[in-house]
Every structure is written in C-alpha cells, then in structure tokens.
Scaffold this motif. Structure first.
Motif, mmCIF file in Angstrom:
data_model
loop_
_atom_site.group_PDB
_atom_site.id
_atom_site.type_symbol
_atom_site.label_atom_id
_atom_site.label_comp_id
_atom_site.label_asym_id
_atom_site.label_seq_id
_atom_site.Cartn_x
_atom_site.Cartn_y
_atom_site.Cartn_z
ATOM 1 N N LYS A 21 32.043 17.526 17.365
ATOM 2 C CA LYS A 21 32.502 16.184 16.989
ATOM 3 C C LYS A 21 32.291 15.217 18.157
ATOM 4 C CE LYS A 21 36.593 13.656 15.457
ATOM 5 N NZ LYS A 21 38.018 13.779 15.120
ATOM 6 N N ARG A 22 32.740 15.601 19.349
ATOM 7 C CA ARG A 22 32.555 14.745 20.539
ATOM 8 C C ARG A 22 31.078 14.496 20.814
ATOM 9 N NH1 ARG A 22 36.455 18.218 22.516
ATOM 10 N NH2 ARG A 22 34.902 19.323 23.747
ATOM 11 N N ASP A 23 30.265 15.544 20.690
ATOM 12 C CA ASP A 23 28.830 15.401 20.961
ATOM 13 C C ASP A 23 28.186 14.437 19.969
ATOM 14 O OD1 ASP A 23 28.989 17.144 23.111
ATOM 15 O OD2 ASP A 23 28.343 18.891 21.947
ATOM 16 N N LEU A 24 28.537 14.532 18.689
ATOM 17 C CA LEU A 24 27.969 13.626 17.686
ATOM 18 C C LEU A 24 28.422 12.182 17.938
ATOM 19 C CD1 LEU A 24 28.234 15.777 14.438
ATOM 20 C CD2 LEU A 24 26.129 15.113 15.628
ATOM 21 N N GLU A 59 14.175 14.096 14.526
ATOM 22 C CA GLU A 59 13.620 14.827 15.672
ATOM 23 C C GLU A 59 14.458 14.585 16.920
ATOM 24 O OE1 GLU A 59 11.759 12.759 13.681
ATOM 25 O OE2 GLU A 59 10.786 14.345 12.522
ATOM 26 N N THR A 60 14.871 13.330 17.140
ATOM 27 C CA THR A 60 15.702 13.001 18.298
ATOM 28 C C THR A 60 17.051 13.695 18.195
ATOM 29 O OG1 THR A 60 14.600 10.880 18.600
ATOM 30 C CG2 THR A 60 16.782 11.102 19.581
ATOM 31 N N LEU A 61 17.649 13.663 17.014
ATOM 32 C CA LEU A 61 18.929 14.335 16.790
ATOM 33 C C LEU A 61 18.809 15.820 17.114
ATOM 34 C CD1 LEU A 61 21.864 14.414 15.600
ATOM 35 C CD2 LEU A 61 20.773 14.890 13.400
ATOM 36 N N ASP A 67 19.388 20.342 23.292
ATOM 37 C CA ASP A 67 19.647 20.150 24.724
ATOM 38 C C ASP A 67 21.096 20.458 25.082
ATOM 39 O OD1 ASP A 67 17.011 19.412 25.118
ATOM 40 O OD2 ASP A 67 17.429 17.265 25.301
ATOM 41 N N LEU A 68 21.998 20.272 24.107
ATOM 42 C CA LEU A 68 23.420 20.552 24.322
ATOM 43 C C LEU A 68 23.775 22.011 24.044
ATOM 44 C CD1 LEU A 68 24.872 17.299 22.741
ATOM 45 C CD2 LEU A 68 24.977 17.943 25.164
ATOM 46 N N GLY A 69 22.772 22.811 23.667
ATOM 47 C CA GLY A 69 22.984 24.236 23.494
ATOM 48 C C GLY A 69 23.186 24.705 22.064
ATOM 49 N N TYR A 70 22.958 23.822 21.106
ATOM 50 C CA TYR A 70 23.093 24.219 19.691
ATOM 51 C C TYR A 70 21.760 24.742 19.163
ATOM 52 C CZ TYR A 70 27.377 21.415 19.843
ATOM 53 O OH TYR A 70 28.600 20.905 20.166
ATOM 54 N N GLU A 71 21.849 25.665 18.224
ATOM 55 C CA GLU A 71 20.674 26.096 17.466
ATOM 56 C C GLU A 71 20.721 25.317 16.159
ATOM 57 O OE1 GLU A 71 18.898 30.069 15.281
ATOM 58 O OE2 GLU A 71 20.447 30.305 16.825
ATOM 59 N N VAL A 72 19.632 24.597 15.848
ATOM 60 C CA VAL A 72 19.644 23.674 14.721
ATOM 61 C C VAL A 72 18.737 24.183 13.609
ATOM 62 C CG1 VAL A 72 19.232 21.289 14.011
ATOM 63 C CG2 VAL A 72 20.034 21.761 16.335
#
Length: 76
Positions: A21-24, A59-61, A67-72
């Motif tokens: 939530k904070r990252d978004l 793509e930017t999202l 970059d924040l460590g999530y697998e998308v």
C-alpha cells in the motif's frame, strides 16, 4: 519475494500488505491513502488500470514494483 498479480483489484492486494500500500501510494496512487477511496475505488481498480489513470505506463509500474522486490504477473 512477494508475487503480485496487477490484474487483481488494489483492495485485495493491499488489505494484508501495508508495505505494498505504501509503495503504491509513493508511486502516485495517492487516493489509496484515504480509507474510503481504498474501500470503494480500490475494489474496482487494478494496479494495471490504475497506472493508466495516474499517467504511468504498465511497464513503468512493473519495473518500479520489481525494483522494490516484488515479483509481478499479469502484465504479459
């Protein structure tokens, strides 16, 4: 590493993940800071759709989340 499906609604993705939530919010999803907006709009909008609404490409999202460590997933 946390897996995120960016086609799921924002509310479901962040309800048990305050870091996401904070990252978004930091990426420009400011309405998520308002609990009413999170509970209403957040149930109808996915990060993929929301990115377009706030003026960033999918793509930017994806790159920022990775970059924040999530697998998308869901951006194929």
């Amino acid at each position: 590493m946390m897996l995120i499906d960016i086609t799921k609604n924002v509310y479901e993705l962040v309800k048990d993940n305050p870091k996401l939530k904070r990252d978004l919010i930091e990426m420009g999803f400011e309405p998520l800071a308002n609990e009413k907006m999170l509970h209403t709009v957040g149930r109808m909008v996915s990060p993929k759709k929301g990115a377009k609404q706030i003026g960033i490409s999918v793509e930017t999202l994806v790159r920022k989340l990775e970059d924040l460590g999530y697998e998308v997933k869901g951006h194929e």
